[in-house]
Design a protein around this motif. Structure first.
Motif, PDB file in Angstrom:
ATOM      1  N   VAL A   1       0.849  -1.098  -0.561  1.00 36.74           N
ATOM      2  CA  VAL A   1       0.451   0.089  -0.397  1.00 36.74           C
ATOM      3  C   VAL A   1       1.083   1.533  -0.166  1.00 36.74           C
ATOM      4  CG1 VAL A   1      -1.837   1.541   1.593  1.00 36.74           C
ATOM      5  CG2 VAL A   1      -1.735  -1.015   0.627  1.00 36.74           C
ATOM      6  N   ALA A   2       2.498   1.273   0.465  1.00 36.44           N
ATOM      7  CA  ALA A   2       2.415   2.852   1.226  1.00 36.44           C
ATOM      8  C   ALA A   2       3.276   2.547  -0.736  1.00 36.44           C
ATOM      9  CB  ALA A   2       3.837   1.886   2.237  1.00 36.44           C
ATOM     10  N   ALA A   3       3.058   1.699  -0.896  1.00 42.39           N
ATOM     11  CA  ALA A   3       4.096   2.310  -2.583  1.00 42.39           C
ATOM     12  C   ALA A   3       3.575   2.171  -3.500  1.00 42.39           C
ATOM     13  CB  ALA A   3       4.360   0.870  -3.709  1.00 42.39           C
ATOM     14  N   TYR A   4       1.829   2.960  -3.210  1.00 44.85           N
ATOM     15  CA  TYR A   4       0.821   3.412  -4.754  1.00 44.85           C
ATOM     16  C   TYR A   4       1.239   5.739  -4.039  1.00 44.85           C
ATOM     17  CZ  TYR A   4      -1.196  -0.419  -6.338  1.00 44.85           C
ATOM     18  OH  TYR A   4      -0.775  -1.536  -7.145  1.00 44.85           O
ATOM     19  N   PRO A   5       0.794   6.258  -4.264  1.00 42.24           N
ATOM     20  CA  PRO A   5       0.946   7.800  -4.221  1.00 42.24           C
ATOM     21  C   PRO A   5      -0.106   7.957  -3.508  1.00 42.24           C
ATOM     22  CG  PRO A   5      -0.642   6.967  -6.338  1.00 42.24           C
ATOM     23  CD  PRO A   5       1.082   5.513  -5.834  1.00 42.24           C
ATOM     24  N   SER A   6      -0.810   7.163  -3.128  1.00 37.37           N
ATOM     25  CA  SER A   6      -2.231   6.869  -1.654  1.00 37.37           C
ATOM     26  C   SER A   6      -3.185   6.034  -1.773  1.00 37.37           C
ATOM     27  CB  SER A   6      -3.086   8.607  -2.117  1.00 37.37           C
ATOM     28  OG  SER A   6      -3.283   8.597  -2.958  1.00 37.37           O
ATOM     29  N   GLU A   7      -3.708   6.235  -0.832  1.00 40.32           N
ATOM     30  CA  GLU A   7      -4.477   4.820  -0.899  1.00 40.32           C
ATOM     31  C   GLU A   7      -5.831   4.522  -1.376  1.00 40.32           C
ATOM     32  OE1 GLU A   7      -6.031   3.708   3.468  1.00 40.32           O
ATOM     33  OE2 GLU A   7      -3.983   3.298   3.999  1.00 40.32           O
ATOM     34  N   ASP A   8      -6.186   6.589  -1.677  1.00 38.86           N
ATOM     35  CA  ASP A   8      -7.818   6.193  -2.916  1.00 38.86           C
ATOM     36  C   ASP A   8      -7.755   5.681  -4.034  1.00 38.86           C
ATOM     37  OD1 ASP A   8      -6.117   8.514  -3.140  1.00 38.86           O
ATOM     38  OD2 ASP A   8      -7.632   9.704  -2.120  1.00 38.86           O
ATOM     39  N   SER A   9      -5.888   5.537  -4.069  1.00 42.15           N
ATOM     40  CA  SER A   9      -5.405   5.680  -5.917  1.00 42.15           C
ATOM     41  C   SER A   9      -5.530   4.094  -5.990  1.00 42.15           C
ATOM     42  CB  SER A   9      -4.041   5.587  -6.016  1.00 42.15           C
ATOM     43  OG  SER A   9      -3.293   5.347  -5.493  1.00 42.15           O
ATOM     44  N   ILE A  10      -5.509   3.022  -5.051  1.00 43.40           N
ATOM     45  CA  ILE A  10      -5.758   1.504  -5.018  1.00 43.40           C
ATOM     46  C   ILE A  10      -7.168   1.118  -5.680  1.00 43.40           C
ATOM     47  CG2 ILE A  10      -5.133  -0.561  -3.629  1.00 43.40           C
ATOM     48  CD1 ILE A  10      -3.287   0.665  -2.142  1.00 43.40           C
TER      49      ILE A  10
END
Length: 366
Positions: A235-244
Protein backbone atom coordinates in the motif's frame (compact mmCIF):
# COMPACT_ATOMS: atom_id res chain seq x y z
CA UNK A 1 -27.76 6.99 -3.96
CA UNK A 2 -29.52 5.07 -6.72
CA UNK A 3 -33.21 4.25 -6.55
CA UNK A 4 -32.40 0.57 -6.09
CA UNK A 5 -30.07 1.27 -3.17
CA UNK A 6 -32.62 3.62 -1.58
CA UNK A 7 -35.33 0.96 -1.78
CA UNK A 8 -32.97 -1.59 -0.20
CA UNK A 9 -32.16 0.86 2.61
CA UNK A 10 -35.86 1.65 3.17
CA UNK A 11 -36.69 -2.06 3.32
CA UNK A 12 -33.81 -2.67 5.73
CA UNK A 13 -34.87 0.07 8.11
CA UNK A 14 -38.46 -1.15 7.90
CA UNK A 15 -37.42 -4.50 9.39
CA UNK A 16 -37.50 -3.07 12.92
CA UNK A 17 -40.79 -2.52 14.80
CA UNK A 18 -42.30 0.93 14.55
CA UNK A 19 -41.50 3.41 17.33
CA UNK A 20 -44.61 5.51 17.93
CA UNK A 21 -44.10 9.20 18.48
CA UNK A 22 -45.13 10.47 21.92
CA UNK A 23 -48.31 12.50 22.13
CA UNK A 24 -47.53 16.04 23.34
CA UNK A 25 -49.55 17.28 26.31
CA UNK A 26 -51.40 20.54 25.71
CA UNK A 27 -51.78 23.18 28.38
CA UNK A 28 -55.02 24.97 29.16
CA UNK A 29 -55.95 27.43 26.46
CA UNK A 30 -53.60 25.82 23.95
CA UNK A 31 -55.29 24.80 20.72
CA UNK A 32 -55.00 21.27 19.35
CA UNK A 33 -51.93 20.66 17.21
CA UNK A 34 -51.98 17.65 14.88
CA UNK A 35 -49.09 15.17 15.13
CA UNK A 36 -46.64 14.76 12.29
CA UNK A 37 -45.11 11.46 11.29
CA UNK A 38 -41.86 12.42 13.03
CA UNK A 39 -41.10 14.10 16.34
CA UNK A 40 -38.30 16.49 17.21
CA UNK A 41 -36.65 16.68 20.61
CA UNK A 42 -35.75 20.30 19.88
CA UNK A 43 -37.36 22.23 17.06
CA UNK A 44 -35.65 25.15 15.34
CA UNK A 45 -37.90 28.19 14.80
CA UNK A 46 -39.44 28.34 11.34
CA UNK A 47 -38.42 31.43 9.40
CA UNK A 48 -41.10 33.60 7.84
CA UNK A 49 -39.86 32.75 4.37
CA UNK A 50 -40.40 29.04 5.00
CA UNK A 51 -43.78 29.30 6.82
CA UNK A 52 -46.65 27.39 5.09
CA UNK A 53 -48.79 29.57 2.86
CA UNK A 54 -52.11 27.84 3.40
CA UNK A 55 -52.86 26.78 6.96
CA UNK A 56 -56.01 24.89 5.99
CA UNK A 57 -54.33 22.87 3.24
CA UNK A 58 -51.47 22.08 5.63
CA UNK A 59 -53.89 20.78 8.26
CA UNK A 60 -55.62 18.59 5.69
CA UNK A 61 -52.25 17.21 4.62
CA UNK A 62 -51.33 16.45 8.21
CA UNK A 63 -54.67 14.73 8.85
CA UNK A 64 -54.11 12.62 5.75
CA UNK A 65 -50.61 11.71 6.93
CA UNK A 66 -51.97 10.75 10.36
CA UNK A 67 -54.57 8.52 8.75
CA UNK A 68 -51.85 6.73 6.80
CA UNK A 69 -49.82 6.24 9.97
CA UNK A 70 -52.84 4.87 11.83
CA UNK A 71 -53.54 2.39 9.02
CA UNK A 72 -49.96 1.10 9.14
CA UNK A 73 -49.20 2.30 5.63
CA UNK A 74 -46.56 4.69 6.95
CA UNK A 75 -44.20 3.98 9.86
CA UNK A 76 -43.50 6.69 12.39
CA UNK A 77 -39.82 7.54 12.79
CA UNK A 78 -38.39 9.48 15.71
CA UNK A 79 -36.15 12.37 14.69
CA UNK A 80 -34.00 14.22 17.20
CA UNK A 81 -31.92 17.37 17.18
CA UNK A 82 -28.81 16.40 19.13
CA UNK A 83 -25.59 17.83 20.47
CA UNK A 84 -22.93 16.03 18.37
CA UNK A 85 -20.69 15.87 21.44
CA UNK A 86 -23.18 13.37 22.90
CA UNK A 87 -23.03 11.17 19.79
CA UNK A 88 -20.14 8.83 19.05
CA UNK A 89 -19.19 7.18 15.77
CA UNK A 90 -19.90 3.47 15.31
CA UNK A 91 -16.58 1.77 14.41
CA UNK A 92 -18.26 -0.61 11.94
CA UNK A 93 -18.58 2.16 9.33
CA UNK A 94 -16.04 2.14 6.48
CA UNK A 95 -15.56 5.90 6.51
CA UNK A 96 -12.47 7.14 8.37
CA UNK A 97 -13.72 9.87 10.71
CA UNK A 98 -10.19 10.95 11.66
CA UNK A 99 -9.43 11.75 8.02
CA UNK A 100 -12.36 14.13 7.55
CA UNK A 101 -11.45 17.81 7.38
CA UNK A 102 -12.72 21.19 6.27
CA UNK A 103 -11.66 20.54 2.67
CA UNK A 104 -13.27 17.12 2.30
CA UNK A 105 -16.50 18.37 3.90
CA UNK A 106 -16.55 21.81 2.23
CA UNK A 107 -19.56 21.00 0.04
CA UNK A 108 -21.59 19.82 3.04
CA UNK A 109 -20.59 22.84 5.13
CA UNK A 110 -21.76 25.19 2.38
CA UNK A 111 -25.01 23.26 1.91
CA UNK A 112 -25.92 23.27 5.60
CA UNK A 113 -25.17 26.98 5.92
CA UNK A 114 -27.20 27.79 2.80
CA UNK A 115 -30.22 25.84 4.07
CA UNK A 116 -29.98 27.11 7.64
CA UNK A 117 -29.33 23.69 9.08
CA UNK A 118 -29.05 20.01 8.32
CA UNK A 119 -31.90 18.76 6.14
CA UNK A 120 -31.02 15.08 5.60
CA UNK A 121 -31.04 13.20 8.94
CA UNK A 122 -28.33 10.76 9.92
CA UNK A 123 -29.19 7.29 11.21
CA UNK A 124 -28.27 6.60 14.83
CA UNK A 125 -28.96 4.02 17.51
CA UNK A 126 -29.07 4.35 21.27
CA UNK A 127 -26.01 3.64 23.43
CA UNK A 128 -26.22 1.85 26.78
CA UNK A 129 -23.61 1.86 29.52
CA UNK A 130 -21.61 4.86 28.32
CA UNK A 131 -21.87 8.00 30.42
CA UNK A 132 -20.30 10.18 27.71
CA UNK A 133 -22.61 9.30 24.83
CA UNK A 134 -26.33 8.78 24.32
CA UNK A 135 -26.29 7.69 20.65
CA UNK A 136 -23.88 6.47 17.99
CA UNK A 137 -23.87 7.23 14.27
CA UNK A 138 -24.55 4.30 11.97
CA UNK A 139 -24.83 6.34 8.77
CA UNK A 140 -24.06 10.05 8.49
CA UNK A 141 -20.47 10.36 9.64
CA UNK A 142 -19.72 13.40 7.44
CA UNK A 143 -22.87 15.14 8.68
CA UNK A 144 -21.81 14.55 12.28
CA UNK A 145 -18.29 15.89 11.63
CA UNK A 146 -19.65 18.92 9.79
CA UNK A 147 -22.14 19.90 12.51
CA UNK A 148 -19.44 19.48 15.16
CA UNK A 149 -17.09 21.66 13.09
CA UNK A 150 -19.73 24.36 12.60
CA UNK A 151 -20.48 24.43 16.35
CA UNK A 152 -16.78 25.01 16.99
CA UNK A 153 -16.59 27.69 14.28
CA UNK A 154 -19.12 30.44 14.93
CA UNK A 155 -22.34 28.37 14.90
CA UNK A 156 -22.64 27.08 18.48
CA UNK A 157 -26.42 26.53 18.23
CA UNK A 158 -26.22 24.18 15.23
CA UNK A 159 -27.81 20.79 15.96
CA UNK A 160 -27.22 17.30 14.60
CA UNK A 161 -30.42 15.95 13.01
CA UNK A 162 -30.79 12.17 13.34
CA UNK A 163 -33.32 9.37 13.01
CA UNK A 164 -33.25 6.81 15.80
CA UNK A 165 -33.50 3.14 14.84
CA UNK A 166 -33.14 -0.10 16.76
CA UNK A 167 -30.40 -1.99 14.92
CA UNK A 168 -28.16 -4.89 15.83
CA UNK A 169 -24.56 -4.82 14.61
CA UNK A 170 -25.22 -6.78 11.41
CA UNK A 171 -28.17 -4.58 10.47
CA UNK A 172 -26.14 -1.48 11.31
CA UNK A 173 -23.38 -2.72 9.05
CA UNK A 174 -25.80 -3.17 6.15
CA UNK A 175 -27.26 0.30 6.66
CA UNK A 176 -23.80 1.90 6.68
CA UNK A 177 -22.71 -0.15 3.68
CA UNK A 178 -25.60 0.77 1.41
CA UNK A 179 -25.07 4.46 2.15
CA UNK A 180 -21.31 4.30 1.59
CA UNK A 181 -21.71 2.59 -1.79
CA UNK A 182 -22.97 5.89 -3.16
CA UNK A 183 -20.10 7.92 -1.65
CA UNK A 184 -17.10 8.57 -3.87
CA UNK A 185 -14.94 9.65 -0.93
CA UNK A 186 -14.97 6.14 0.57
CA UNK A 187 -12.06 4.42 -1.16
CA UNK A 188 -12.10 0.90 -2.59
CA UNK A 189 -9.49 -0.14 -0.03
CA UNK A 190 -11.49 1.28 2.90
CA UNK A 191 -14.60 -0.55 1.72
CA UNK A 192 -12.65 -3.77 1.12
CA UNK A 193 -11.15 -3.69 4.62
CA UNK A 194 -14.57 -3.04 6.08
CA UNK A 195 -15.98 -6.11 4.31
CA UNK A 196 -13.01 -8.22 5.46
CA UNK A 197 -13.68 -7.28 9.11
CA UNK A 198 -17.42 -7.88 8.79
CA UNK A 199 -17.07 -11.36 7.27
CA UNK A 200 -15.98 -13.11 10.51
CA UNK A 201 -17.69 -10.63 12.85
CA UNK A 202 -21.24 -10.82 11.46
CA UNK A 203 -21.35 -13.71 8.99
CA UNK A 204 -19.21 -16.45 10.55
CA UNK A 205 -16.82 -16.36 7.56
CA UNK A 206 -19.64 -17.51 5.26
CA UNK A 207 -19.05 -15.50 2.09
CA UNK A 208 -22.23 -16.71 0.37
CA UNK A 209 -24.39 -15.65 3.31
CA UNK A 210 -22.72 -12.24 3.45
CA UNK A 211 -23.21 -11.68 -0.29
CA UNK A 212 -26.89 -12.59 -0.01
CA UNK A 213 -27.47 -10.29 2.95
CA UNK A 214 -25.74 -7.37 1.26
CA UNK A 215 -27.31 -8.15 -2.13
CA UNK A 216 -23.89 -8.24 -3.76
CA UNK A 217 -22.22 -10.57 -6.24
CA UNK A 218 -20.30 -13.29 -4.42
CA UNK A 219 -17.46 -13.04 -6.95
CA UNK A 220 -17.17 -9.26 -6.54
CA UNK A 221 -17.26 -9.54 -2.75
CA UNK A 222 -14.56 -12.23 -2.83
CA UNK A 223 -12.30 -9.92 -4.85
CA UNK A 224 -12.87 -7.06 -2.42
CA UNK A 225 -11.89 -9.19 0.56
CA UNK A 226 -8.78 -10.46 -1.24
CA UNK A 227 -7.71 -6.87 -2.02
CA UNK A 228 -8.25 -5.98 1.65
CA UNK A 229 -5.31 -8.24 2.45
CA UNK A 230 -2.73 -6.15 0.56
CA UNK A 231 0.29 -5.75 2.91
CA UNK A 232 1.10 -2.31 4.28
CA UNK A 233 4.42 -2.32 2.38
CA UNK A 234 2.53 -2.71 -0.89
CA UNK A 235 0.00 0.00 0.00
CA UNK A 236 2.88 2.37 0.83
CA UNK A 237 4.21 1.94 -2.72
CA UNK A 238 1.17 3.75 -4.14
CA UNK A 239 0.82 7.53 -4.28
CA UNK A 240 -2.18 7.29 -1.90
CA UNK A 241 -4.67 4.74 -0.60
CA UNK A 242 -7.50 6.20 -2.66
CA UNK A 243 -5.48 5.52 -5.84
CA UNK A 244 -5.75 1.75 -5.24
CA UNK A 245 -8.70 0.50 -7.29
CA UNK A 246 -10.30 -2.92 -7.07
CA UNK A 247 -9.92 -4.11 -10.67
CA UNK A 248 -6.17 -3.51 -11.14
CA UNK A 249 -5.33 -4.43 -7.52
CA UNK A 250 -6.98 -7.85 -7.66
CA UNK A 251 -4.31 -9.52 -9.90
CA UNK A 252 -1.68 -8.13 -7.55
CA UNK A 253 -3.46 -9.61 -4.53
CA UNK A 254 -3.53 -12.96 -6.34
CA UNK A 255 0.19 -12.76 -7.16
CA UNK A 256 0.97 -12.14 -3.49
CA UNK A 257 -0.46 -15.57 -2.68
CA UNK A 258 2.19 -17.23 -4.84
CA UNK A 259 5.22 -18.20 -2.75
CA UNK A 260 7.46 -17.76 -5.78
CA UNK A 261 6.41 -14.12 -6.21
CA UNK A 262 5.64 -12.66 -2.79
CA UNK A 263 9.23 -11.94 -1.67
CA UNK A 264 10.10 -10.25 -4.97
CA UNK A 265 6.92 -8.15 -4.94
CA UNK A 266 7.51 -6.99 -1.36
CA UNK A 267 11.11 -6.05 -2.15
CA UNK A 268 9.98 -4.03 -5.17
CA UNK A 269 7.22 -2.41 -3.09
CA UNK A 270 9.73 -1.25 -0.48
CA UNK A 271 11.91 0.33 -3.17
CA UNK A 272 8.90 2.05 -4.76
CA UNK A 273 7.72 3.36 -1.37
CA UNK A 274 11.13 4.95 -0.80
CA UNK A 275 10.97 6.57 -4.24
CA UNK A 276 7.43 7.88 -3.56
CA UNK A 277 8.65 9.43 -0.29
CA UNK A 278 11.48 11.18 -2.07
CA UNK A 279 9.10 12.57 -4.66
CA UNK A 280 6.70 13.84 -1.99
CA UNK A 281 9.53 15.54 -0.15
CA UNK A 282 10.75 17.12 -3.39
CA UNK A 283 7.17 17.98 -4.40
CA UNK A 284 7.54 16.20 -7.70
CA UNK A 285 4.98 14.05 -9.49
CA UNK A 286 4.55 10.65 -7.81
CA UNK A 287 4.67 7.36 -9.65
CA UNK A 288 1.10 6.73 -10.80
CA UNK A 289 -0.98 3.87 -9.41
CA UNK A 290 -1.18 1.98 -12.76
CA UNK A 291 2.61 2.22 -13.10
CA UNK A 292 3.10 0.95 -9.52
CA UNK A 293 0.85 -2.04 -10.18
CA UNK A 294 2.66 -2.82 -13.42
CA UNK A 295 6.10 -2.66 -11.75
CA UNK A 296 5.03 -4.88 -8.86
CA UNK A 297 3.52 -7.53 -11.13
CA UNK A 298 6.61 -7.50 -13.33
CA UNK A 299 8.83 -7.86 -10.26
CA UNK A 300 6.91 -10.95 -9.16
CA UNK A 301 7.43 -12.63 -12.53
CA UNK A 302 11.07 -11.62 -12.92
CA UNK A 303 13.63 -14.42 -13.11
CA UNK A 304 10.88 -17.00 -13.28
CA UNK A 305 10.90 -18.26 -16.87
CA UNK A 306 8.52 -20.96 -17.98
CA UNK A 307 11.28 -23.62 -18.07
CA UNK A 308 11.55 -23.41 -14.26
CA UNK A 309 8.07 -24.86 -13.95
CA UNK A 310 8.01 -28.52 -13.00
CA UNK A 311 6.99 -30.71 -15.94
CA UNK A 312 6.10 -34.42 -15.90
CA UNK A 313 6.71 -35.95 -19.32
CA UNK A 314 5.63 -39.01 -21.29
CA UNK A 315 8.01 -41.80 -22.20
CA UNK A 316 8.90 -40.06 -25.47
CA UNK A 317 9.63 -36.72 -23.80
CA UNK A 318 6.42 -34.87 -24.49
CA UNK A 319 4.98 -32.77 -21.61
CA UNK A 320 2.07 -34.49 -19.88
CA UNK A 321 1.61 -32.44 -16.68
CA UNK A 322 2.92 -28.92 -15.96
CA UNK A 323 2.77 -27.29 -12.52
CA UNK A 324 1.66 -23.73 -13.29
CA UNK A 325 1.60 -22.46 -9.71
CA UNK A 326 1.70 -23.61 -6.11
CA UNK A 327 0.68 -21.37 -3.23
CA UNK A 328 -1.33 -21.33 -0.02
CA UNK A 329 -4.58 -21.46 -1.94
CA UNK A 330 -3.70 -24.62 -3.81
CA UNK A 331 -1.90 -26.11 -6.81
CA UNK A 332 -2.66 -25.37 -10.46
CA UNK A 333 -1.79 -28.07 -12.98
CA UNK A 334 -2.02 -28.16 -16.76
CA UNK A 335 -2.92 -31.48 -18.34
CA UNK A 336 -1.59 -31.46 -21.89
CA UNK A 337 -3.66 -32.85 -24.73
CA UNK A 338 -2.35 -35.23 -27.39
CA UNK A 339 -0.09 -37.22 -25.09
CA UNK A 340 -1.58 -40.60 -25.99
CA UNK A 341 -1.92 -41.45 -22.28
CA UNK A 342 -5.02 -43.06 -20.85
CA UNK A 343 -6.71 -41.74 -17.68
CA UNK A 344 -4.83 -44.11 -15.37
CA UNK A 345 -1.46 -43.01 -16.79
CA UNK A 346 -2.44 -39.33 -16.47
CA UNK A 347 -3.54 -39.87 -12.85
CA UNK A 348 -0.19 -41.52 -12.10
CA UNK A 349 1.69 -38.49 -13.45
CA UNK A 350 -0.51 -36.14 -11.42
CA UNK A 351 0.56 -38.08 -8.32
CA UNK A 352 4.19 -37.75 -9.42
CA UNK A 353 3.78 -33.97 -9.72
CA UNK A 354 2.19 -33.70 -6.27
CA UNK A 355 4.90 -35.90 -4.76
CA UNK A 356 7.57 -33.59 -6.20
CA UNK A 357 5.84 -30.54 -4.73
CA UNK A 358 5.62 -32.19 -1.31
CA UNK A 359 9.32 -33.04 -1.42
CA UNK A 360 10.19 -29.41 -2.17
CA UNK A 361 7.86 -28.01 0.52
CA UNK A 362 5.33 -26.62 -1.95
CA UNK A 363 2.69 -29.33 -1.79
CA UNK A 364 -0.86 -29.46 -0.47
CA UNK A 365 0.23 -30.74 2.97
CA UNK A 366 2.19 -27.60 4.02
Amino acid sequence: MSGRQKKYLDDLLAEEPATPAPVPQKSSGQRDRPLTSSTLEERAPLSASRRPRGESSTLLGRESALARVASGEVKQVTQLLLDPAKVRIWPGNARRYDELNETSCADLIDSILAEGGQRVPAIVRRVDGDARYEYEVVAGTRRHWTIAWLRANNYPDMKFLAQVHELDDESAFRVADVENRARKDVTDLERARNYAKALPAYYGNHLTRMAERLKLSKGWLSKMIKVAGLPSDVVAAYPSEDSIKLKPAYPLAQALEDDDQVAKILAAAKSLAEEQLKRRNNRTTPISAPEVTKKLLEAGKANAPADQRYVVRTGDGRPAITVLSSNRQGVTLRLHAGTGLDEDAIAERVRDALAHLNETGRGLSR
